[in-house]
Design a protein around this motif. Sequence first.
Motif, mmCIF file in Angstrom:
data_model
loop_
_atom_site.group_PDB
_atom_site.id
_atom_site.type_symbol
_atom_site.label_atom_id
_atom_site.label_comp_id
_atom_site.label_asym_id
_atom_site.label_seq_id
_atom_site.Cartn_x
_atom_site.Cartn_y
_atom_site.Cartn_z
ATOM 1 N N ALA A 15 3.583 -2.287 -2.181
ATOM 2 C CA ALA A 15 2.847 -3.027 -1.068
ATOM 3 C C ALA A 15 3.116 -2.115 0.295
ATOM 4 C CB ALA A 15 3.397 -4.274 -0.722
ATOM 5 N N THR A 16 4.256 -1.490 0.317
ATOM 6 C CA THR A 16 4.289 -0.761 1.555
ATOM 7 C C THR A 16 3.337 0.503 1.774
ATOM 8 O OG1 THR A 16 6.068 0.810 1.009
ATOM 9 C CG2 THR A 16 6.657 -1.199 1.741
ATOM 10 N N LYS A 17 2.860 0.964 0.440
ATOM 11 C CA LYS A 17 2.065 2.076 0.389
ATOM 12 C C LYS A 17 0.646 1.687 0.935
ATOM 13 C CE LYS A 17 4.532 4.569 -3.029
ATOM 14 N NZ LYS A 17 5.071 5.586 -2.182
ATOM 15 N N VAL A 18 0.486 0.502 0.979
ATOM 16 C CA VAL A 18 -0.995 -0.062 1.557
ATOM 17 C C VAL A 18 -0.920 0.354 2.975
ATOM 18 C CG1 VAL A 18 -2.421 -2.152 2.100
ATOM 19 C CG2 VAL A 18 -1.234 -1.927 -0.108
ATOM 20 N N PHE A 19 -0.053 0.226 3.698
ATOM 21 C CA PHE A 19 -0.114 0.604 5.238
ATOM 22 C C PHE A 19 0.291 2.107 5.303
ATOM 23 C CE2 PHE A 19 1.667 -3.789 4.821
ATOM 24 C CZ PHE A 19 0.471 -4.520 5.532
ATOM 25 N N GLU A 20 0.824 2.614 4.520
ATOM 26 C CA GLU A 20 0.958 4.168 4.392
ATOM 27 C C GLU A 20 -0.263 4.786 4.248
ATOM 28 O OE1 GLU A 20 3.424 7.504 1.782
ATOM 29 O OE2 GLU A 20 4.363 5.536 2.565
ATOM 30 N N ALA A 62 -3.710 -7.393 -6.264
ATOM 31 C CA ALA A 62 -2.599 -7.863 -6.424
ATOM 32 C C ALA A 62 -1.521 -7.191 -5.304
ATOM 33 C CB ALA A 62 -1.701 -7.700 -7.699
ATOM 34 N N VAL A 63 -1.852 -6.125 -5.147
ATOM 35 C CA VAL A 63 -0.762 -5.264 -4.416
ATOM 36 C C VAL A 63 -1.256 -5.325 -2.867
ATOM 37 C CG1 VAL A 63 -0.240 -2.674 -3.750
ATOM 38 C CG2 VAL A 63 -0.182 -3.368 -6.072
ATOM 39 N N PHE A 64 -2.498 -5.561 -2.825
ATOM 40 C CA PHE A 64 -3.125 -5.689 -1.338
ATOM 41 C C PHE A 64 -2.757 -7.059 -1.011
ATOM 42 C CE2 PHE A 64 -6.575 -6.908 1.548
ATOM 43 C CZ PHE A 64 -6.606 -5.955 2.447
ATOM 44 N N LYS A 65 -2.744 -8.083 -1.881
ATOM 45 C CA LYS A 65 -2.262 -9.253 -1.337
ATOM 46 C C LYS A 65 -0.848 -9.548 -1.200
ATOM 47 C CE LYS A 65 -2.615 -14.233 -2.950
ATOM 48 N NZ LYS A 65 -2.822 -15.215 -4.118
ATOM 49 N N HIS A 66 -0.147 -8.797 -1.886
ATOM 50 C CA HIS A 66 1.530 -8.747 -1.644
ATOM 51 C C HIS A 66 1.659 -8.066 -0.161
ATOM 52 C CE1 HIS A 66 5.478 -9.250 -2.717
ATOM 53 N NE2 HIS A 66 5.897 -8.068 -2.610
#
Length: 246
Positions: A142-147, A54-58
């Motif tokens: 969601a921003t932590k995905v890119f972080e 869910a977080v990755f998709k968001h």
Amino acid sequence: MDRLSIIGLFLALLSLVGGSILKGAGLSSLWSPAAFVIVIVGTLAAILLHTSPAVFKHAFKIVRWVVKPPVSDRRALIQQIVDWSNIARRQGLLGLEPQVEMQDDAFIRKGLQLVVDGVEPDTIRHMMEIELGSQEQQDLAATKVFEGMGIYAPTLGIIGAVLGLIAVMKNLADPSKLGHGIAAAFTATIYGIASANLLFLPVSAKLKGVIAHTTREREMVIEGLIAIAQGENPRNIENSLAGFVN
């Protein structure tokens, strides 16, 4: 459209390509299928293990905010809140009911509906702050995905370089292959460090800024709706909300 982000992406690409050409390495030195697989595919694999679906998709749903952030006009929003206050003073809170369905923003629509329903101001604040906090938490996750990608990529770049040097060591008997092999090994390091510092980490920081701006705007909406529910004077509402503009 965020022109600074577009310029930043262009300059990031220019710095790599231009730097490679000016240093005499050439464009071909920036392309390595092996480095791409180890660093980019490896980073994607790591973040998939790191993140819930869910977080990755968001995360990839809101990444467009880097170039095209949500439209924001606080002065116009304040004027709209003042207009609602005037309607409420003339027609009562039920006079705002036609305004509810006219709102595209689900957050504003929910808050305005609570006002129309005559919910107590403290209860409105409590419910809207829960809604705001939940949305903010979801967006920040969601921003932590890119972080996270910015953290993993450099390490995988080092792994790629080590693997490349291992391949070079196996060809020590053939000096003609050493130079090319060492150059290819360090391409993985470039992929890792460049992708982290020119893409993943800046994207994460940019999204956090957009989220903070949106959160502040929604805090303004909450204060405005509470003031309407309490029957505040429209002029006082406008003056109190003006501080959010700056």
